[in-house]
Design a protein around this motif. Structure first.
Motif, PDB file in Angstrom:
ATOM      1  N   TRP A 114       0.808  -1.229   0.000  1.00  0.00           N
ATOM      2  CA  TRP A 114       0.000   0.000   0.000  1.00  0.00           C
ATOM      3  C   TRP A 114       0.840   1.277   0.000  1.00  0.00           C
ATOM      4  O   TRP A 114       0.327   2.337  -0.331  1.00  0.00           O
ATOM      5  CB  TRP A 114      -0.935   0.019   1.212  1.00  0.00           C
ATOM      6  N   GLY A 115       2.090   1.157   0.406  1.00  0.00           N
ATOM      7  CA  GLY A 115       2.941   2.338   0.497  1.00  0.00           C
ATOM      8  C   GLY A 115       3.141   2.777   1.941  1.00  0.00           C
ATOM      9  O   GLY A 115       2.429   2.339   2.849  1.00  0.00           O
ATOM     10  N   ASN A 116       4.115   3.645   2.155  1.00  0.00           N
ATOM     11  CA  ASN A 116       4.461   4.081   3.508  1.00  0.00           C
ATOM     12  C   ASN A 116       3.386   4.942   4.157  1.00  0.00           C
ATOM     13  O   ASN A 116       3.052   4.759   5.331  1.00  0.00           O
ATOM     14  CB  ASN A 116       5.782   4.855   3.484  1.00  0.00           C
ATOM     15  N   LYS A 117       2.850   5.894   3.417  1.00  0.00           N
ATOM     16  CA  LYS A 117       1.885   6.821   4.025  1.00  0.00           C
ATOM     17  C   LYS A 117       0.645   6.112   4.543  1.00  0.00           C
ATOM     18  O   LYS A 117       0.238   6.320   5.704  1.00  0.00           O
ATOM     19  CB  LYS A 117       1.526   7.920   3.031  1.00  0.00           C
ATOM     20  N   PRO A 118       0.003   5.252   3.740  1.00  0.00           N
ATOM     21  CA  PRO A 118      -1.159   4.527   4.276  1.00  0.00           C
ATOM     22  C   PRO A 118      -0.804   3.655   5.485  1.00  0.00           C
ATOM     23  O   PRO A 118      -1.610   3.540   6.422  1.00  0.00           O
ATOM     24  CB  PRO A 118      -1.621   3.674   3.091  1.00  0.00           C
ATOM     25  N   SER A 119       0.372   3.040   5.474  1.00  0.00           N
ATOM     26  CA  SER A 119       0.763   2.183   6.597  1.00  0.00           C
ATOM     27  C   SER A 119       0.880   2.980   7.888  1.00  0.00           C
ATOM     28  O   SER A 119       0.421   2.544   8.955  1.00  0.00           O
ATOM     29  CB  SER A 119       2.097   1.483   6.296  1.00  0.00           C
ATOM     30  N   VAL A 120       1.492   4.149   7.814  1.00  0.00           N
ATOM     31  CA  VAL A 120       1.626   4.991   9.003  1.00  0.00           C
ATOM     32  C   VAL A 120       0.258   5.448   9.500  1.00  0.00           C
ATOM     33  O   VAL A 120      -0.054   5.390  10.701  1.00  0.00           O
ATOM     34  CB  VAL A 120       2.515   6.216   8.701  1.00  0.00           C
ATOM     35  N   LEU A 121      -0.583   5.876   8.582  1.00  0.00           N
ATOM     36  CA  LEU A 121      -1.891   6.410   8.972  1.00  0.00           C
ATOM     37  C   LEU A 121      -2.817   5.328   9.524  1.00  0.00           C
ATOM     38  O   LEU A 121      -3.571   5.568  10.474  1.00  0.00           O
ATOM     39  CB  LEU A 121      -2.534   7.122   7.788  1.00  0.00           C
ATOM     40  N   VAL A 122      -2.766   4.129   8.953  1.00  0.00           N
ATOM     41  CA  VAL A 122      -3.581   3.036   9.492  1.00  0.00           C
ATOM     42  C   VAL A 122      -3.044   2.611  10.858  1.00  0.00           C
ATOM     43  O   VAL A 122      -3.814   2.255  11.760  1.00  0.00           O
ATOM     44  CB  VAL A 122      -3.640   1.848   8.506  1.00  0.00           C
ATOM     45  N   GLY A 123      -1.732   2.674  11.032  1.00  0.00           N
ATOM     46  CA  GLY A 123      -1.169   2.432  12.361  1.00  0.00           C
ATOM     47  C   GLY A 123      -1.725   3.426  13.371  1.00  0.00           C
ATOM     48  O   GLY A 123      -2.094   3.063  14.498  1.00  0.00           O
ATOM     49  N   ASP A 124      -1.822   4.688  12.968  1.00  0.00           N
ATOM     50  CA  ASP A 124      -2.412   5.706  13.840  1.00  0.00           C
ATOM     51  C   ASP A 124      -3.867   5.383  14.163  1.00  0.00           C
ATOM     52  O   ASP A 124      -4.332   5.573  15.300  1.00  0.00           O
ATOM     53  CB  ASP A 124      -2.331   7.084  13.172  1.00  0.00           C
ATOM     54  N   PHE A 125      -4.608   4.901  13.158  1.00  0.00           N
ATOM     55  CA  PHE A 125      -6.005   4.518  13.358  1.00  0.00           C
ATOM     56  C   PHE A 125      -6.109   3.420  14.415  1.00  0.00           C
ATOM     57  O   PHE A 125      -6.980   3.471  15.301  1.00  0.00           O
ATOM     58  CB  PHE A 125      -6.598   4.042  12.029  1.00  0.00           C
ATOM     59  N   LEU A 126      -5.203   2.432  14.341  1.00  0.00           N
ATOM     60  CA  LEU A 126      -5.252   1.329  15.300  1.00  0.00           C
ATOM     61  C   LEU A 126      -4.891   1.803  16.706  1.00  0.00           C
ATOM     62  O   LEU A 126      -5.468   1.319  17.693  1.00  0.00           O
ATOM     63  CB  LEU A 126      -4.317   0.201  14.852  1.00  0.00           C
ATOM     64  N   PHE A 127      -3.938   2.711  16.817  1.00  0.00           N
ATOM     65  CA  PHE A 127      -3.640   3.294  18.133  1.00  0.00           C
ATOM     66  C   PHE A 127      -4.890   3.959  18.710  1.00  0.00           C
ATOM     67  O   PHE A 127      -5.202   3.822  19.892  1.00  0.00           O
ATOM     68  CB  PHE A 127      -2.515   4.328  18.030  1.00  0.00           C
ATOM     69  N   SER A 128      -5.607   4.696  17.863  1.00  0.00           N
ATOM     70  CA  SER A 128      -6.815   5.387  18.320  1.00  0.00           C
ATOM     71  C   SER A 128      -7.886   4.399  18.772  1.00  0.00           C
ATOM     72  O   SER A 128      -8.551   4.596  19.797  1.00  0.00           O
ATOM     73  CB  SER A 128      -7.369   6.276  17.195  1.00  0.00           C
ATOM     74  N   ARG A 129      -8.046   3.327  18.014  1.00  0.00           N
ATOM     75  CA  ARG A 129      -9.002   2.293  18.408  1.00  0.00           C
ATOM     76  C   ARG A 129      -8.602   1.678  19.760  1.00  0.00           C
ATOM     77  O   ARG A 129      -9.453   1.376  20.607  1.00  0.00           O
ATOM     78  CB  ARG A 129      -9.049   1.195  17.346  1.00  0.00           C
ATOM     79  N   ALA A 130      -7.303   1.490  19.939  1.00  0.00           N
ATOM     80  CA  ALA A 130      -6.823   0.929  21.200  1.00  0.00           C
ATOM     81  C   ALA A 130      -7.223   1.817  22.375  1.00  0.00           C
ATOM     82  O   ALA A 130      -7.698   1.330  23.412  1.00  0.00           O
ATOM     83  CB  ALA A 130      -5.304   0.759  21.157  1.00  0.00           C
ATOM     84  N   PHE A 131      -7.063   3.117  22.217  1.00  0.00           N
ATOM     85  CA  PHE A 131      -7.407   4.020  23.316  1.00  0.00           C
ATOM     86  C   PHE A 131      -8.910   4.062  23.563  1.00  0.00           C
ATOM     87  O   PHE A 131      -9.356   4.189  24.714  1.00  0.00           O
ATOM     88  CB  PHE A 131      -6.837   5.413  23.045  1.00  0.00           C
ATOM     89  N   GLN A 132      -9.705   3.930  22.512  1.00  0.00           N
ATOM     90  CA  GLN A 132     -11.150   3.856  22.709  1.00  0.00           C
ATOM     91  C   GLN A 132     -11.520   2.645  23.562  1.00  0.00           C
ATOM     92  O   GLN A 132     -12.367   2.727  24.465  1.00  0.00           O
ATOM     93  CB  GLN A 132     -11.857   3.782  21.354  1.00  0.00           C
ATOM     94  N   LEU A 133     -10.899   1.508  23.277  1.00  0.00           N
ATOM     95  CA  LEU A 133     -11.185   0.292  24.035  1.00  0.00           C
ATOM     96  C   LEU A 133     -10.746   0.424  25.491  1.00  0.00           C
ATOM     97  O   LEU A 133     -11.443  -0.039  26.404  1.00  0.00           O
ATOM     98  CB  LEU A 133     -10.497  -0.905  23.378  1.00  0.00           C
ATOM     99  N   MET A 134      -9.592   1.036  25.721  1.00  0.00           N
ATOM    100  CA  MET A 134      -9.119   1.245  27.098  1.00  0.00           C
ATOM    101  C   MET A 134     -10.145   2.039  27.892  1.00  0.00           C
ATOM    102  O   MET A 134     -10.487   1.696  29.027  1.00  0.00           O
ATOM    103  CB  MET A 134      -7.814   2.049  27.106  1.00  0.00           C
ATOM    104  N   VAL A 135     -10.614   3.117  27.301  1.00  0.00           N
ATOM    105  CA  VAL A 135     -11.550   4.005  27.986  1.00  0.00           C
ATOM    106  C   VAL A 135     -12.835   3.265  28.338  1.00  0.00           C
ATOM    107  O   VAL A 135     -13.430   3.495  29.408  1.00  0.00           O
ATOM    108  CB  VAL A 135     -11.851   5.251  27.121  1.00  0.00           C
ATOM    109  N   GLU A 136     -13.259   2.353  27.472  1.00  0.00           N
ATOM    110  CA  GLU A 136     -14.508   1.625  27.703  1.00  0.00           C
ATOM    111  C   GLU A 136     -14.467   0.749  28.949  1.00  0.00           C
ATOM    112  O   GLU A 136     -15.511   0.366  29.480  1.00  0.00           O
ATOM    113  CB  GLU A 136     -14.856   0.790  26.473  1.00  0.00           C
TER     114      GLU A 136
END
Length: 318
Positions: free
Chosen positions: A97-119
Motif C-alpha cells: 500500500w505504500g508508507n503513508k497509508p501504513s503509518v496512517l492506518v497504524g495511527d487509526f489502530l492506536f486510536s481504536r486501542a485508546f477507545q477500548l481502554m476508555v470503555e
C-alpha cells in the motif's frame, strides 16, 4: 491457545468489529497484518493473566484487543521505518500500500486501542497501557540512535529492548491483574513476569535473525544485519573479536558498506565467539526470572501455561 480459546474467539470478533471503517483501505490494510497468522501472543498473555487473577467479567477481552491493536500499530510503523519487505511470511503492508497509508492506518489502530481502554472505565488500566505506548515509542527512537553504531553498549541495548518489546508484554500481563482487582503486589508480580518474558523473547528474536529461518521468523533472515541494527549477538562478537574482526564489524554495521558474503561471515564470527549461545543463555536467565515472578500465584492451569510459554519461546531458537 486452547486454554483461552473461547476468550480469544471473542477477542478476534472484537478486533474485526473495531477494524471496520467507512474508508475501505483501513480494514483492508489492517486486516492484511492482523489476519496474517500472527501468534496473538500478547493478547493471550492478557487473557491468561486475567484468568490467573480470578477475573470473571468481560473487560479482559477489550484489553486483549487493545494490546493487539497497539502491537499491530507498532509493526506497521516499524516496517516503514525499517523499510521491511516481509512480515509474517507475506509482503509487508508498506510494500503493498505504500508508507503513508501504513503509518496512517497504524495511527487509526492506536486510536481504536485508546477507545477500548476508555470503555473499561479503569484509570489505572488507561495509565498502564498509555504509558506502555509512550515507552514503546521512546524505545523505537532510542533504537534509531543505536543503528549503525557499533559503539553501542550492552546496557543501552538492554534499555532499547526493555522499552520497545518488554514494555507491552509487561502491560499486557499487568492489566490482567488490575482488571481483576488484585492488590498492587500481585499486579506488580505479573508486570515483572511480562517484562522479563519480553526481554527473553526479544533476545531470542535477535538470535534467530542470524540462526533461524524465514519460516520461523516470518521475515527475511539477516534483516537486522542488512539494516545495520546493533543487537546483543553483534555486540558480543565485536567485543570478543580480534582487531581484524572488529574492523569487519565497524564496516558492516553501515549497510552501504556491506558486501556479498558478509552475512555468512557475520554468522560464522558470532558462532566462533559464542555470541549466539551466550545471547540464548541470557534469554534463559530472563525467562527464569519471569517464571519465578509467578511464585505467589496458586498452582492452576493458567500459571502452568504462563510458565510453559516462556520455555517454548526461549527454546524456539532450536
Amino acid at each position: 491457545m486452547a486454554l483461552v480459546a473461547g476468550d480469544m474467539e471473542a477477542v478476534n470478533a472484537l478486533i474485526a468489529e473495531r477494524m471496520r471503517s467507512g474508508v475501505p483501505m483501513i480494514p483492508d490494510l489492517a486486516g492484511h497484518l492482523i489476519n496474517s497468522g500472527g501468534k496473538r501472543l500478547r493478547p493471550m498473555l492478557t487473557l491468561a493473566a486475567a484468568r490467573l487473577s480470578g477475573y470473571s467479567g468481560q473487560d479482559h477481552v477489550k484489553l486483549a484487543a487493545t494490546v493487539e491493536f497497539i502491537h499491530t500499530a507498532t509493526l506497521l510503523h516499524d516496517d516503514v521505518v525499517d523499510g521491511s519487505d516481509m512480515r509474517r511470511g507475506k509482503a509487508a503492508a508498506n510494500i503493498l500500500w505504500g508508507n503513508k497509508p501504513s503509518v496512517l492506518v497504524g495511527d487509526f489502530l492506536f486510536s481504536r486501542a485508546f477507545q477500548l481502554m476508555v470503555e473499561t472505565g479503569s484509570l489505572r488500566v488507561l495509565d498502564i497501557l498509555s504509558n506502555a505506548s509512550a515507552v514503546i515509542a521512546e524505545g523505537e527512537v532510542m533504537q534509531l540512535t543505536t543503528t549503525n553504531n557499533i559503539a553501542t553498549t550492552e546496557d543501552t541495548y538492554m534499555q532499547v529492548i526493555a522499552a520497545k518489546t518488554a514494555a507491552l508484554f509487561s502491560a499486557a500481563t499487568e492489566v490482567g491483574a488490575v482488571v481483576a482487582g488484585l492488590p498492587e503486589e500481585k499486579a506488580g508480580a505479573l508486570a515483572t513476569y511480562g517484562r522479563s518474558f519480553g526481554i527473553a523473547f526479544q533476545l531470542i528474536d535477535d538470535v534467530l535473525d542470524y540462526g533461524g529461518t524465514s519460516e520461523t521468523l516470518g521475515k527475511s533472515v539477516g534483516d537486522d544485519f542488512r539494516e545495520g541494527k546493533v543487537t546483543l549477538p553483534m555486540l558480543l562478537a565485536h567485543a570478543r573479536g580480534t582487531a581484524e574482526e572488529k574492523a569487519f564489524w565497524t564496516r558492516v554495521v553501515i549497510p552501504t558498506q556491506q558486501r556479498e558474503g558478509d552475512l555468512e561471515r557475520a554468522i560464522e564470527l558470532m558462532s566462533a565467539r559464542g555470541a549466539l549461545a551466550d545471547t540464548v543463555e541470557a534469554a534463559r536467565r530472563h525467562g527464569e526470572a519471569a517464571k519465578q515472578a509467578l511464585g505467589g500465584f496458586p498452582a492452576m492451569p493458567e500459571r502452568e501455561v504462563l510458565t510453559d510459554i516462556v520455555d517454548f519461546c526461549v527454546e524456539r531458537a532450536y
